[in-house]
Design an enzyme around this catalytic site. Structure first.
Site, PDB file in Angstrom:
ATOM      1  N   THR A 148       0.797  -1.228   0.000  1.00 37.83           N
ATOM      2  CA  THR A 148       0.000   0.000   0.000  1.00 37.83           C
ATOM      3  C   THR A 148       0.828   1.276   0.000  1.00 37.83           C
ATOM      4  OG1 THR A 148      -0.215  -0.337   2.390  1.00 37.83           O
ATOM      5  CG2 THR A 148      -2.073  -1.007   1.017  1.00 37.83           C
ATOM      6  N   SER A 150       3.341   4.532   0.651  1.00 40.63           N
ATOM      7  CA  SER A 150       3.548   5.559   1.666  1.00 40.63           C
ATOM      8  C   SER A 150       2.892   6.861   1.231  1.00 40.63           C
ATOM      9  CB  SER A 150       5.049   5.782   1.893  1.00 40.63           C
ATOM     10  OG  SER A 150       5.671   6.238   0.699  1.00 40.63           O
ATOM     11  N   ILE A 188      13.529  14.687  -2.786  1.00 38.25           N
ATOM     12  CA  ILE A 188      12.346  15.341  -3.364  1.00 38.25           C
ATOM     13  C   ILE A 188      12.499  16.851  -3.346  1.00 38.25           C
ATOM     14  CG2 ILE A 188       9.865  15.695  -3.088  1.00 38.25           C
ATOM     15  CD1 ILE A 188       9.701  12.838  -1.983  1.00 38.25           C
ATOM     16  N   LEU A 322      12.419   3.523  -2.241  1.00 39.27           N
ATOM     17  CA  LEU A 322      12.810   3.655  -3.632  1.00 39.27           C
ATOM     18  C   LEU A 322      11.975   2.716  -4.483  1.00 39.27           C
ATOM     19  CD1 LEU A 322      16.664   3.529  -3.019  1.00 39.27           C
ATOM     20  CD2 LEU A 322      15.318   5.582  -3.526  1.00 39.27           C
ATOM     21  N   HIS A 447      35.906   4.500 -25.644  1.00 38.12           N
ATOM     22  CA  HIS A 447      36.417   5.873 -25.685  1.00 38.12           C
ATOM     23  C   HIS A 447      35.905   6.566 -26.948  1.00 38.12           C
ATOM     24  CE1 HIS A 447      39.164   9.270 -25.340  1.00 38.12           C
ATOM     25  NE2 HIS A 447      39.458   9.098 -26.630  1.00 38.12           N
TER      26      HIS A 447
END
Length: 468
Positions: A148, A150, A188, A322, A447
């Site tokens: 659920t 946050s 944030i 995350l 490179h």
């Protein structure tokens, strides 16, 4: 009553990935999700709807405007009269979100995941599993996965509303604020502050902690603060906010900094002081689901709660909040339910901040390794000595490698610079296989590429960088 092998409550990154993976493994699966955007059901949770995806869309749009307005001349490109059509920019952001959330609905259909729009609630245990109220329809689940997510943490002195907003409100301003306040110098706050600073706002960041990006390596935090201040972001650390008031004109914030009381006024105020587990309406107390003192669902190393047949994953169990961590937990728990050995290696979860310059790291900081009693060696190499970064016009930042001085095993790699959100993937793969700094140093990198800075930093750990 319909029955399922798995019912997932929550359709964010943890939930929708768990549902898809469970279905792929042959388990009859349903997902219940109440998130809506624009009055319509919208899978993907906070991340896809009002978090990761729309914020990155706005970061990219605002960075393009910054490049055209202030950096193009360095490339010999003359541009005059560039302006922002905020309505069109926001519409583009919404289009990106629509495409991705619609993609999840397609994947559910493809994998035969039944989708319920509305609240999911644990009702009671019966023979054969758990009864779940799936948006008003009772279904029987052999296993339940709680995902659920946050919700933004509100500052008691500054409840959300009016000119005081959290991340979703900060992505939907109908005009660029003249003065923007940000409470919280975390991921944030930095990303959203960067968006509106590029578009013309004067941004002030207030942080309660005494230092900047204290979770990152100290060298990264020091460089990041220098770069952000150079861009015009104003920071105040160690502040104690005592009052927040708002009226039709804006918001006033009174705070103490170094024993001096200051009152600052803003047109808008973003509060980004963390997130709290979202369990409202889940029925946790009624069925006896174990929560800790902070409200997170308690689980063991296999994501099992205290109730048989009920698992939990993602933000609602805490840890690193995350999306990619949540997704991997979704895969792991689905595979465990199918009899496989799902696993998440929390030691190499990558962290990324999508500012400019970008910041990314995986593994231990130098100080964190020392705190564990390890003897370390470090190597550092700047983007200013890299041909691709110079050609790109963005030579800011560096890569820092932290390795065990005795075994040479990579302990952590920390980056600030262009496109490091992409470069960190190589490090995660190497660390998953227990690589050494020598392994990284001996790996051929094309490179000219930015990735050569990673190789050179590994070489520098043994004092043999080639281009510095």
């Amino acid at each position: 009553m319909d029955s399922y092998d798995v019912v997932v409550i929550g359709g964010g990154p943890a939930g929708y990935v768990a549902a898809i993976r469970a279905a792929q493994l042959g388990l009859k699966t349903a997902c219940v999700d109440a998130f809506e955007r624009g009055g319509k059901a919208s899978l993907g949770g906070t991340c896809l709807n009002v978090g990761c995806i729309p914020s990155k869309a706005m970061l990219d749009s605002s960075e393009k405007f910054e490049m055209i307005s202030h950096e193009a001349q360095e490339h010999g490109i003359e541009v005059t009269g560039a302006s922002v059509n905020l309505e069109k920019m926001l519409a583009r952001k919404a289009g990106v979100v629509d495409k991705l959330t619609g993609g999840i609905a397609y994947l559910f259909k493809k994998n035969k995941v039944t989708s319920f729009f509305g609240l999911g609630k644990l009702v009671r245990q019966e023979e054969g599993g758990w009864v779940v109220d799936a948006a008003g329809t009772e279904v029987l689940a052999k296993n339940v996965i709680v995902a659920t997510g946050s919700s933004p943490r509100a500052l008691p002195l500054a409840p959300f509303g009016g000119h005081i907003v959290e991340n979703s409100g900060a992505l939907a301003f109908d005009a660029v604020p003249g003065k923007l306040g940000v409470i919280g110098a975390g991921v944030i706050g930095l990303e959203l502050g960067s968006v509106w600073r590029r578009l013309g706002a004067q941004v002030t960041v207030l942080e309660a902690l005494p230092g900047f990006l204290m979770a990152a390596d100290a060298a990264i935090g020091k460089e990041a603060l220098k770069q952000f201040q150079k861009q015009g972001l104003e920071f105040h650390f160690g502040v104690n906010i005592s009052a927040v008031t708002q009226d039709d004109a804006g918001v006033s914030v009174t705070y103490t900094e170094k024993d001096q009381e200051v009152t600052a006024t803003f047109d808008k105020l973003i509060v980004s002081i963390g997130r709290v587990p979202h369990t409202a309406g889940l029925g946790a107390e009624a069925v006896g689901l174990g929560l800790d003192a902070r409200g997170f669902v308690q689980v063991d190393s296999h994501y099992r709660t205290n109730l048989p047949g009920i698992y939990a994953i993602g933000d609602v169990i805490g840890g690193a909040m995350l999306a990619h961590k949540a997704e991997e937990e979704g895969v792991a728990v689905a595979e465990m339910l199918a009899g496989q050995a799902g696993h998440v290696n929390y030691d190499v979860i990558p962290w990324v901040i999508y500012t400019s310059p970008e910041i990314a790291w995986a593994g231990l900081t130098e100080q964190g390794a020392k705190d564990k009693g390890l003897t370390v060696k470090t190597g550092q190499f700047p983007f200013s000595a890299n041909g691709r970064a110079l050609g790109h016009g963005d030579p800011r930042g560096f890569v820092k490698v932290v390795a065990d001085a005795d075994t040479d095993r990579l302990l952590g790699v920390h980056m600030i610079g262009p496109n490091v959100s992409e470069l960190i993937g190589e490090i995660v793969a190497l660390m998953e296989f227990g690589a050494s700094s020598e392994d990284l140093a001996r790996t051929v990198h094309a490179h000219p590429t930015l990735s050569e800075v990673v190789k050179e930093a590994a070489l520098a750990a043994d004092k043999r960088a080639l281009h510095m």
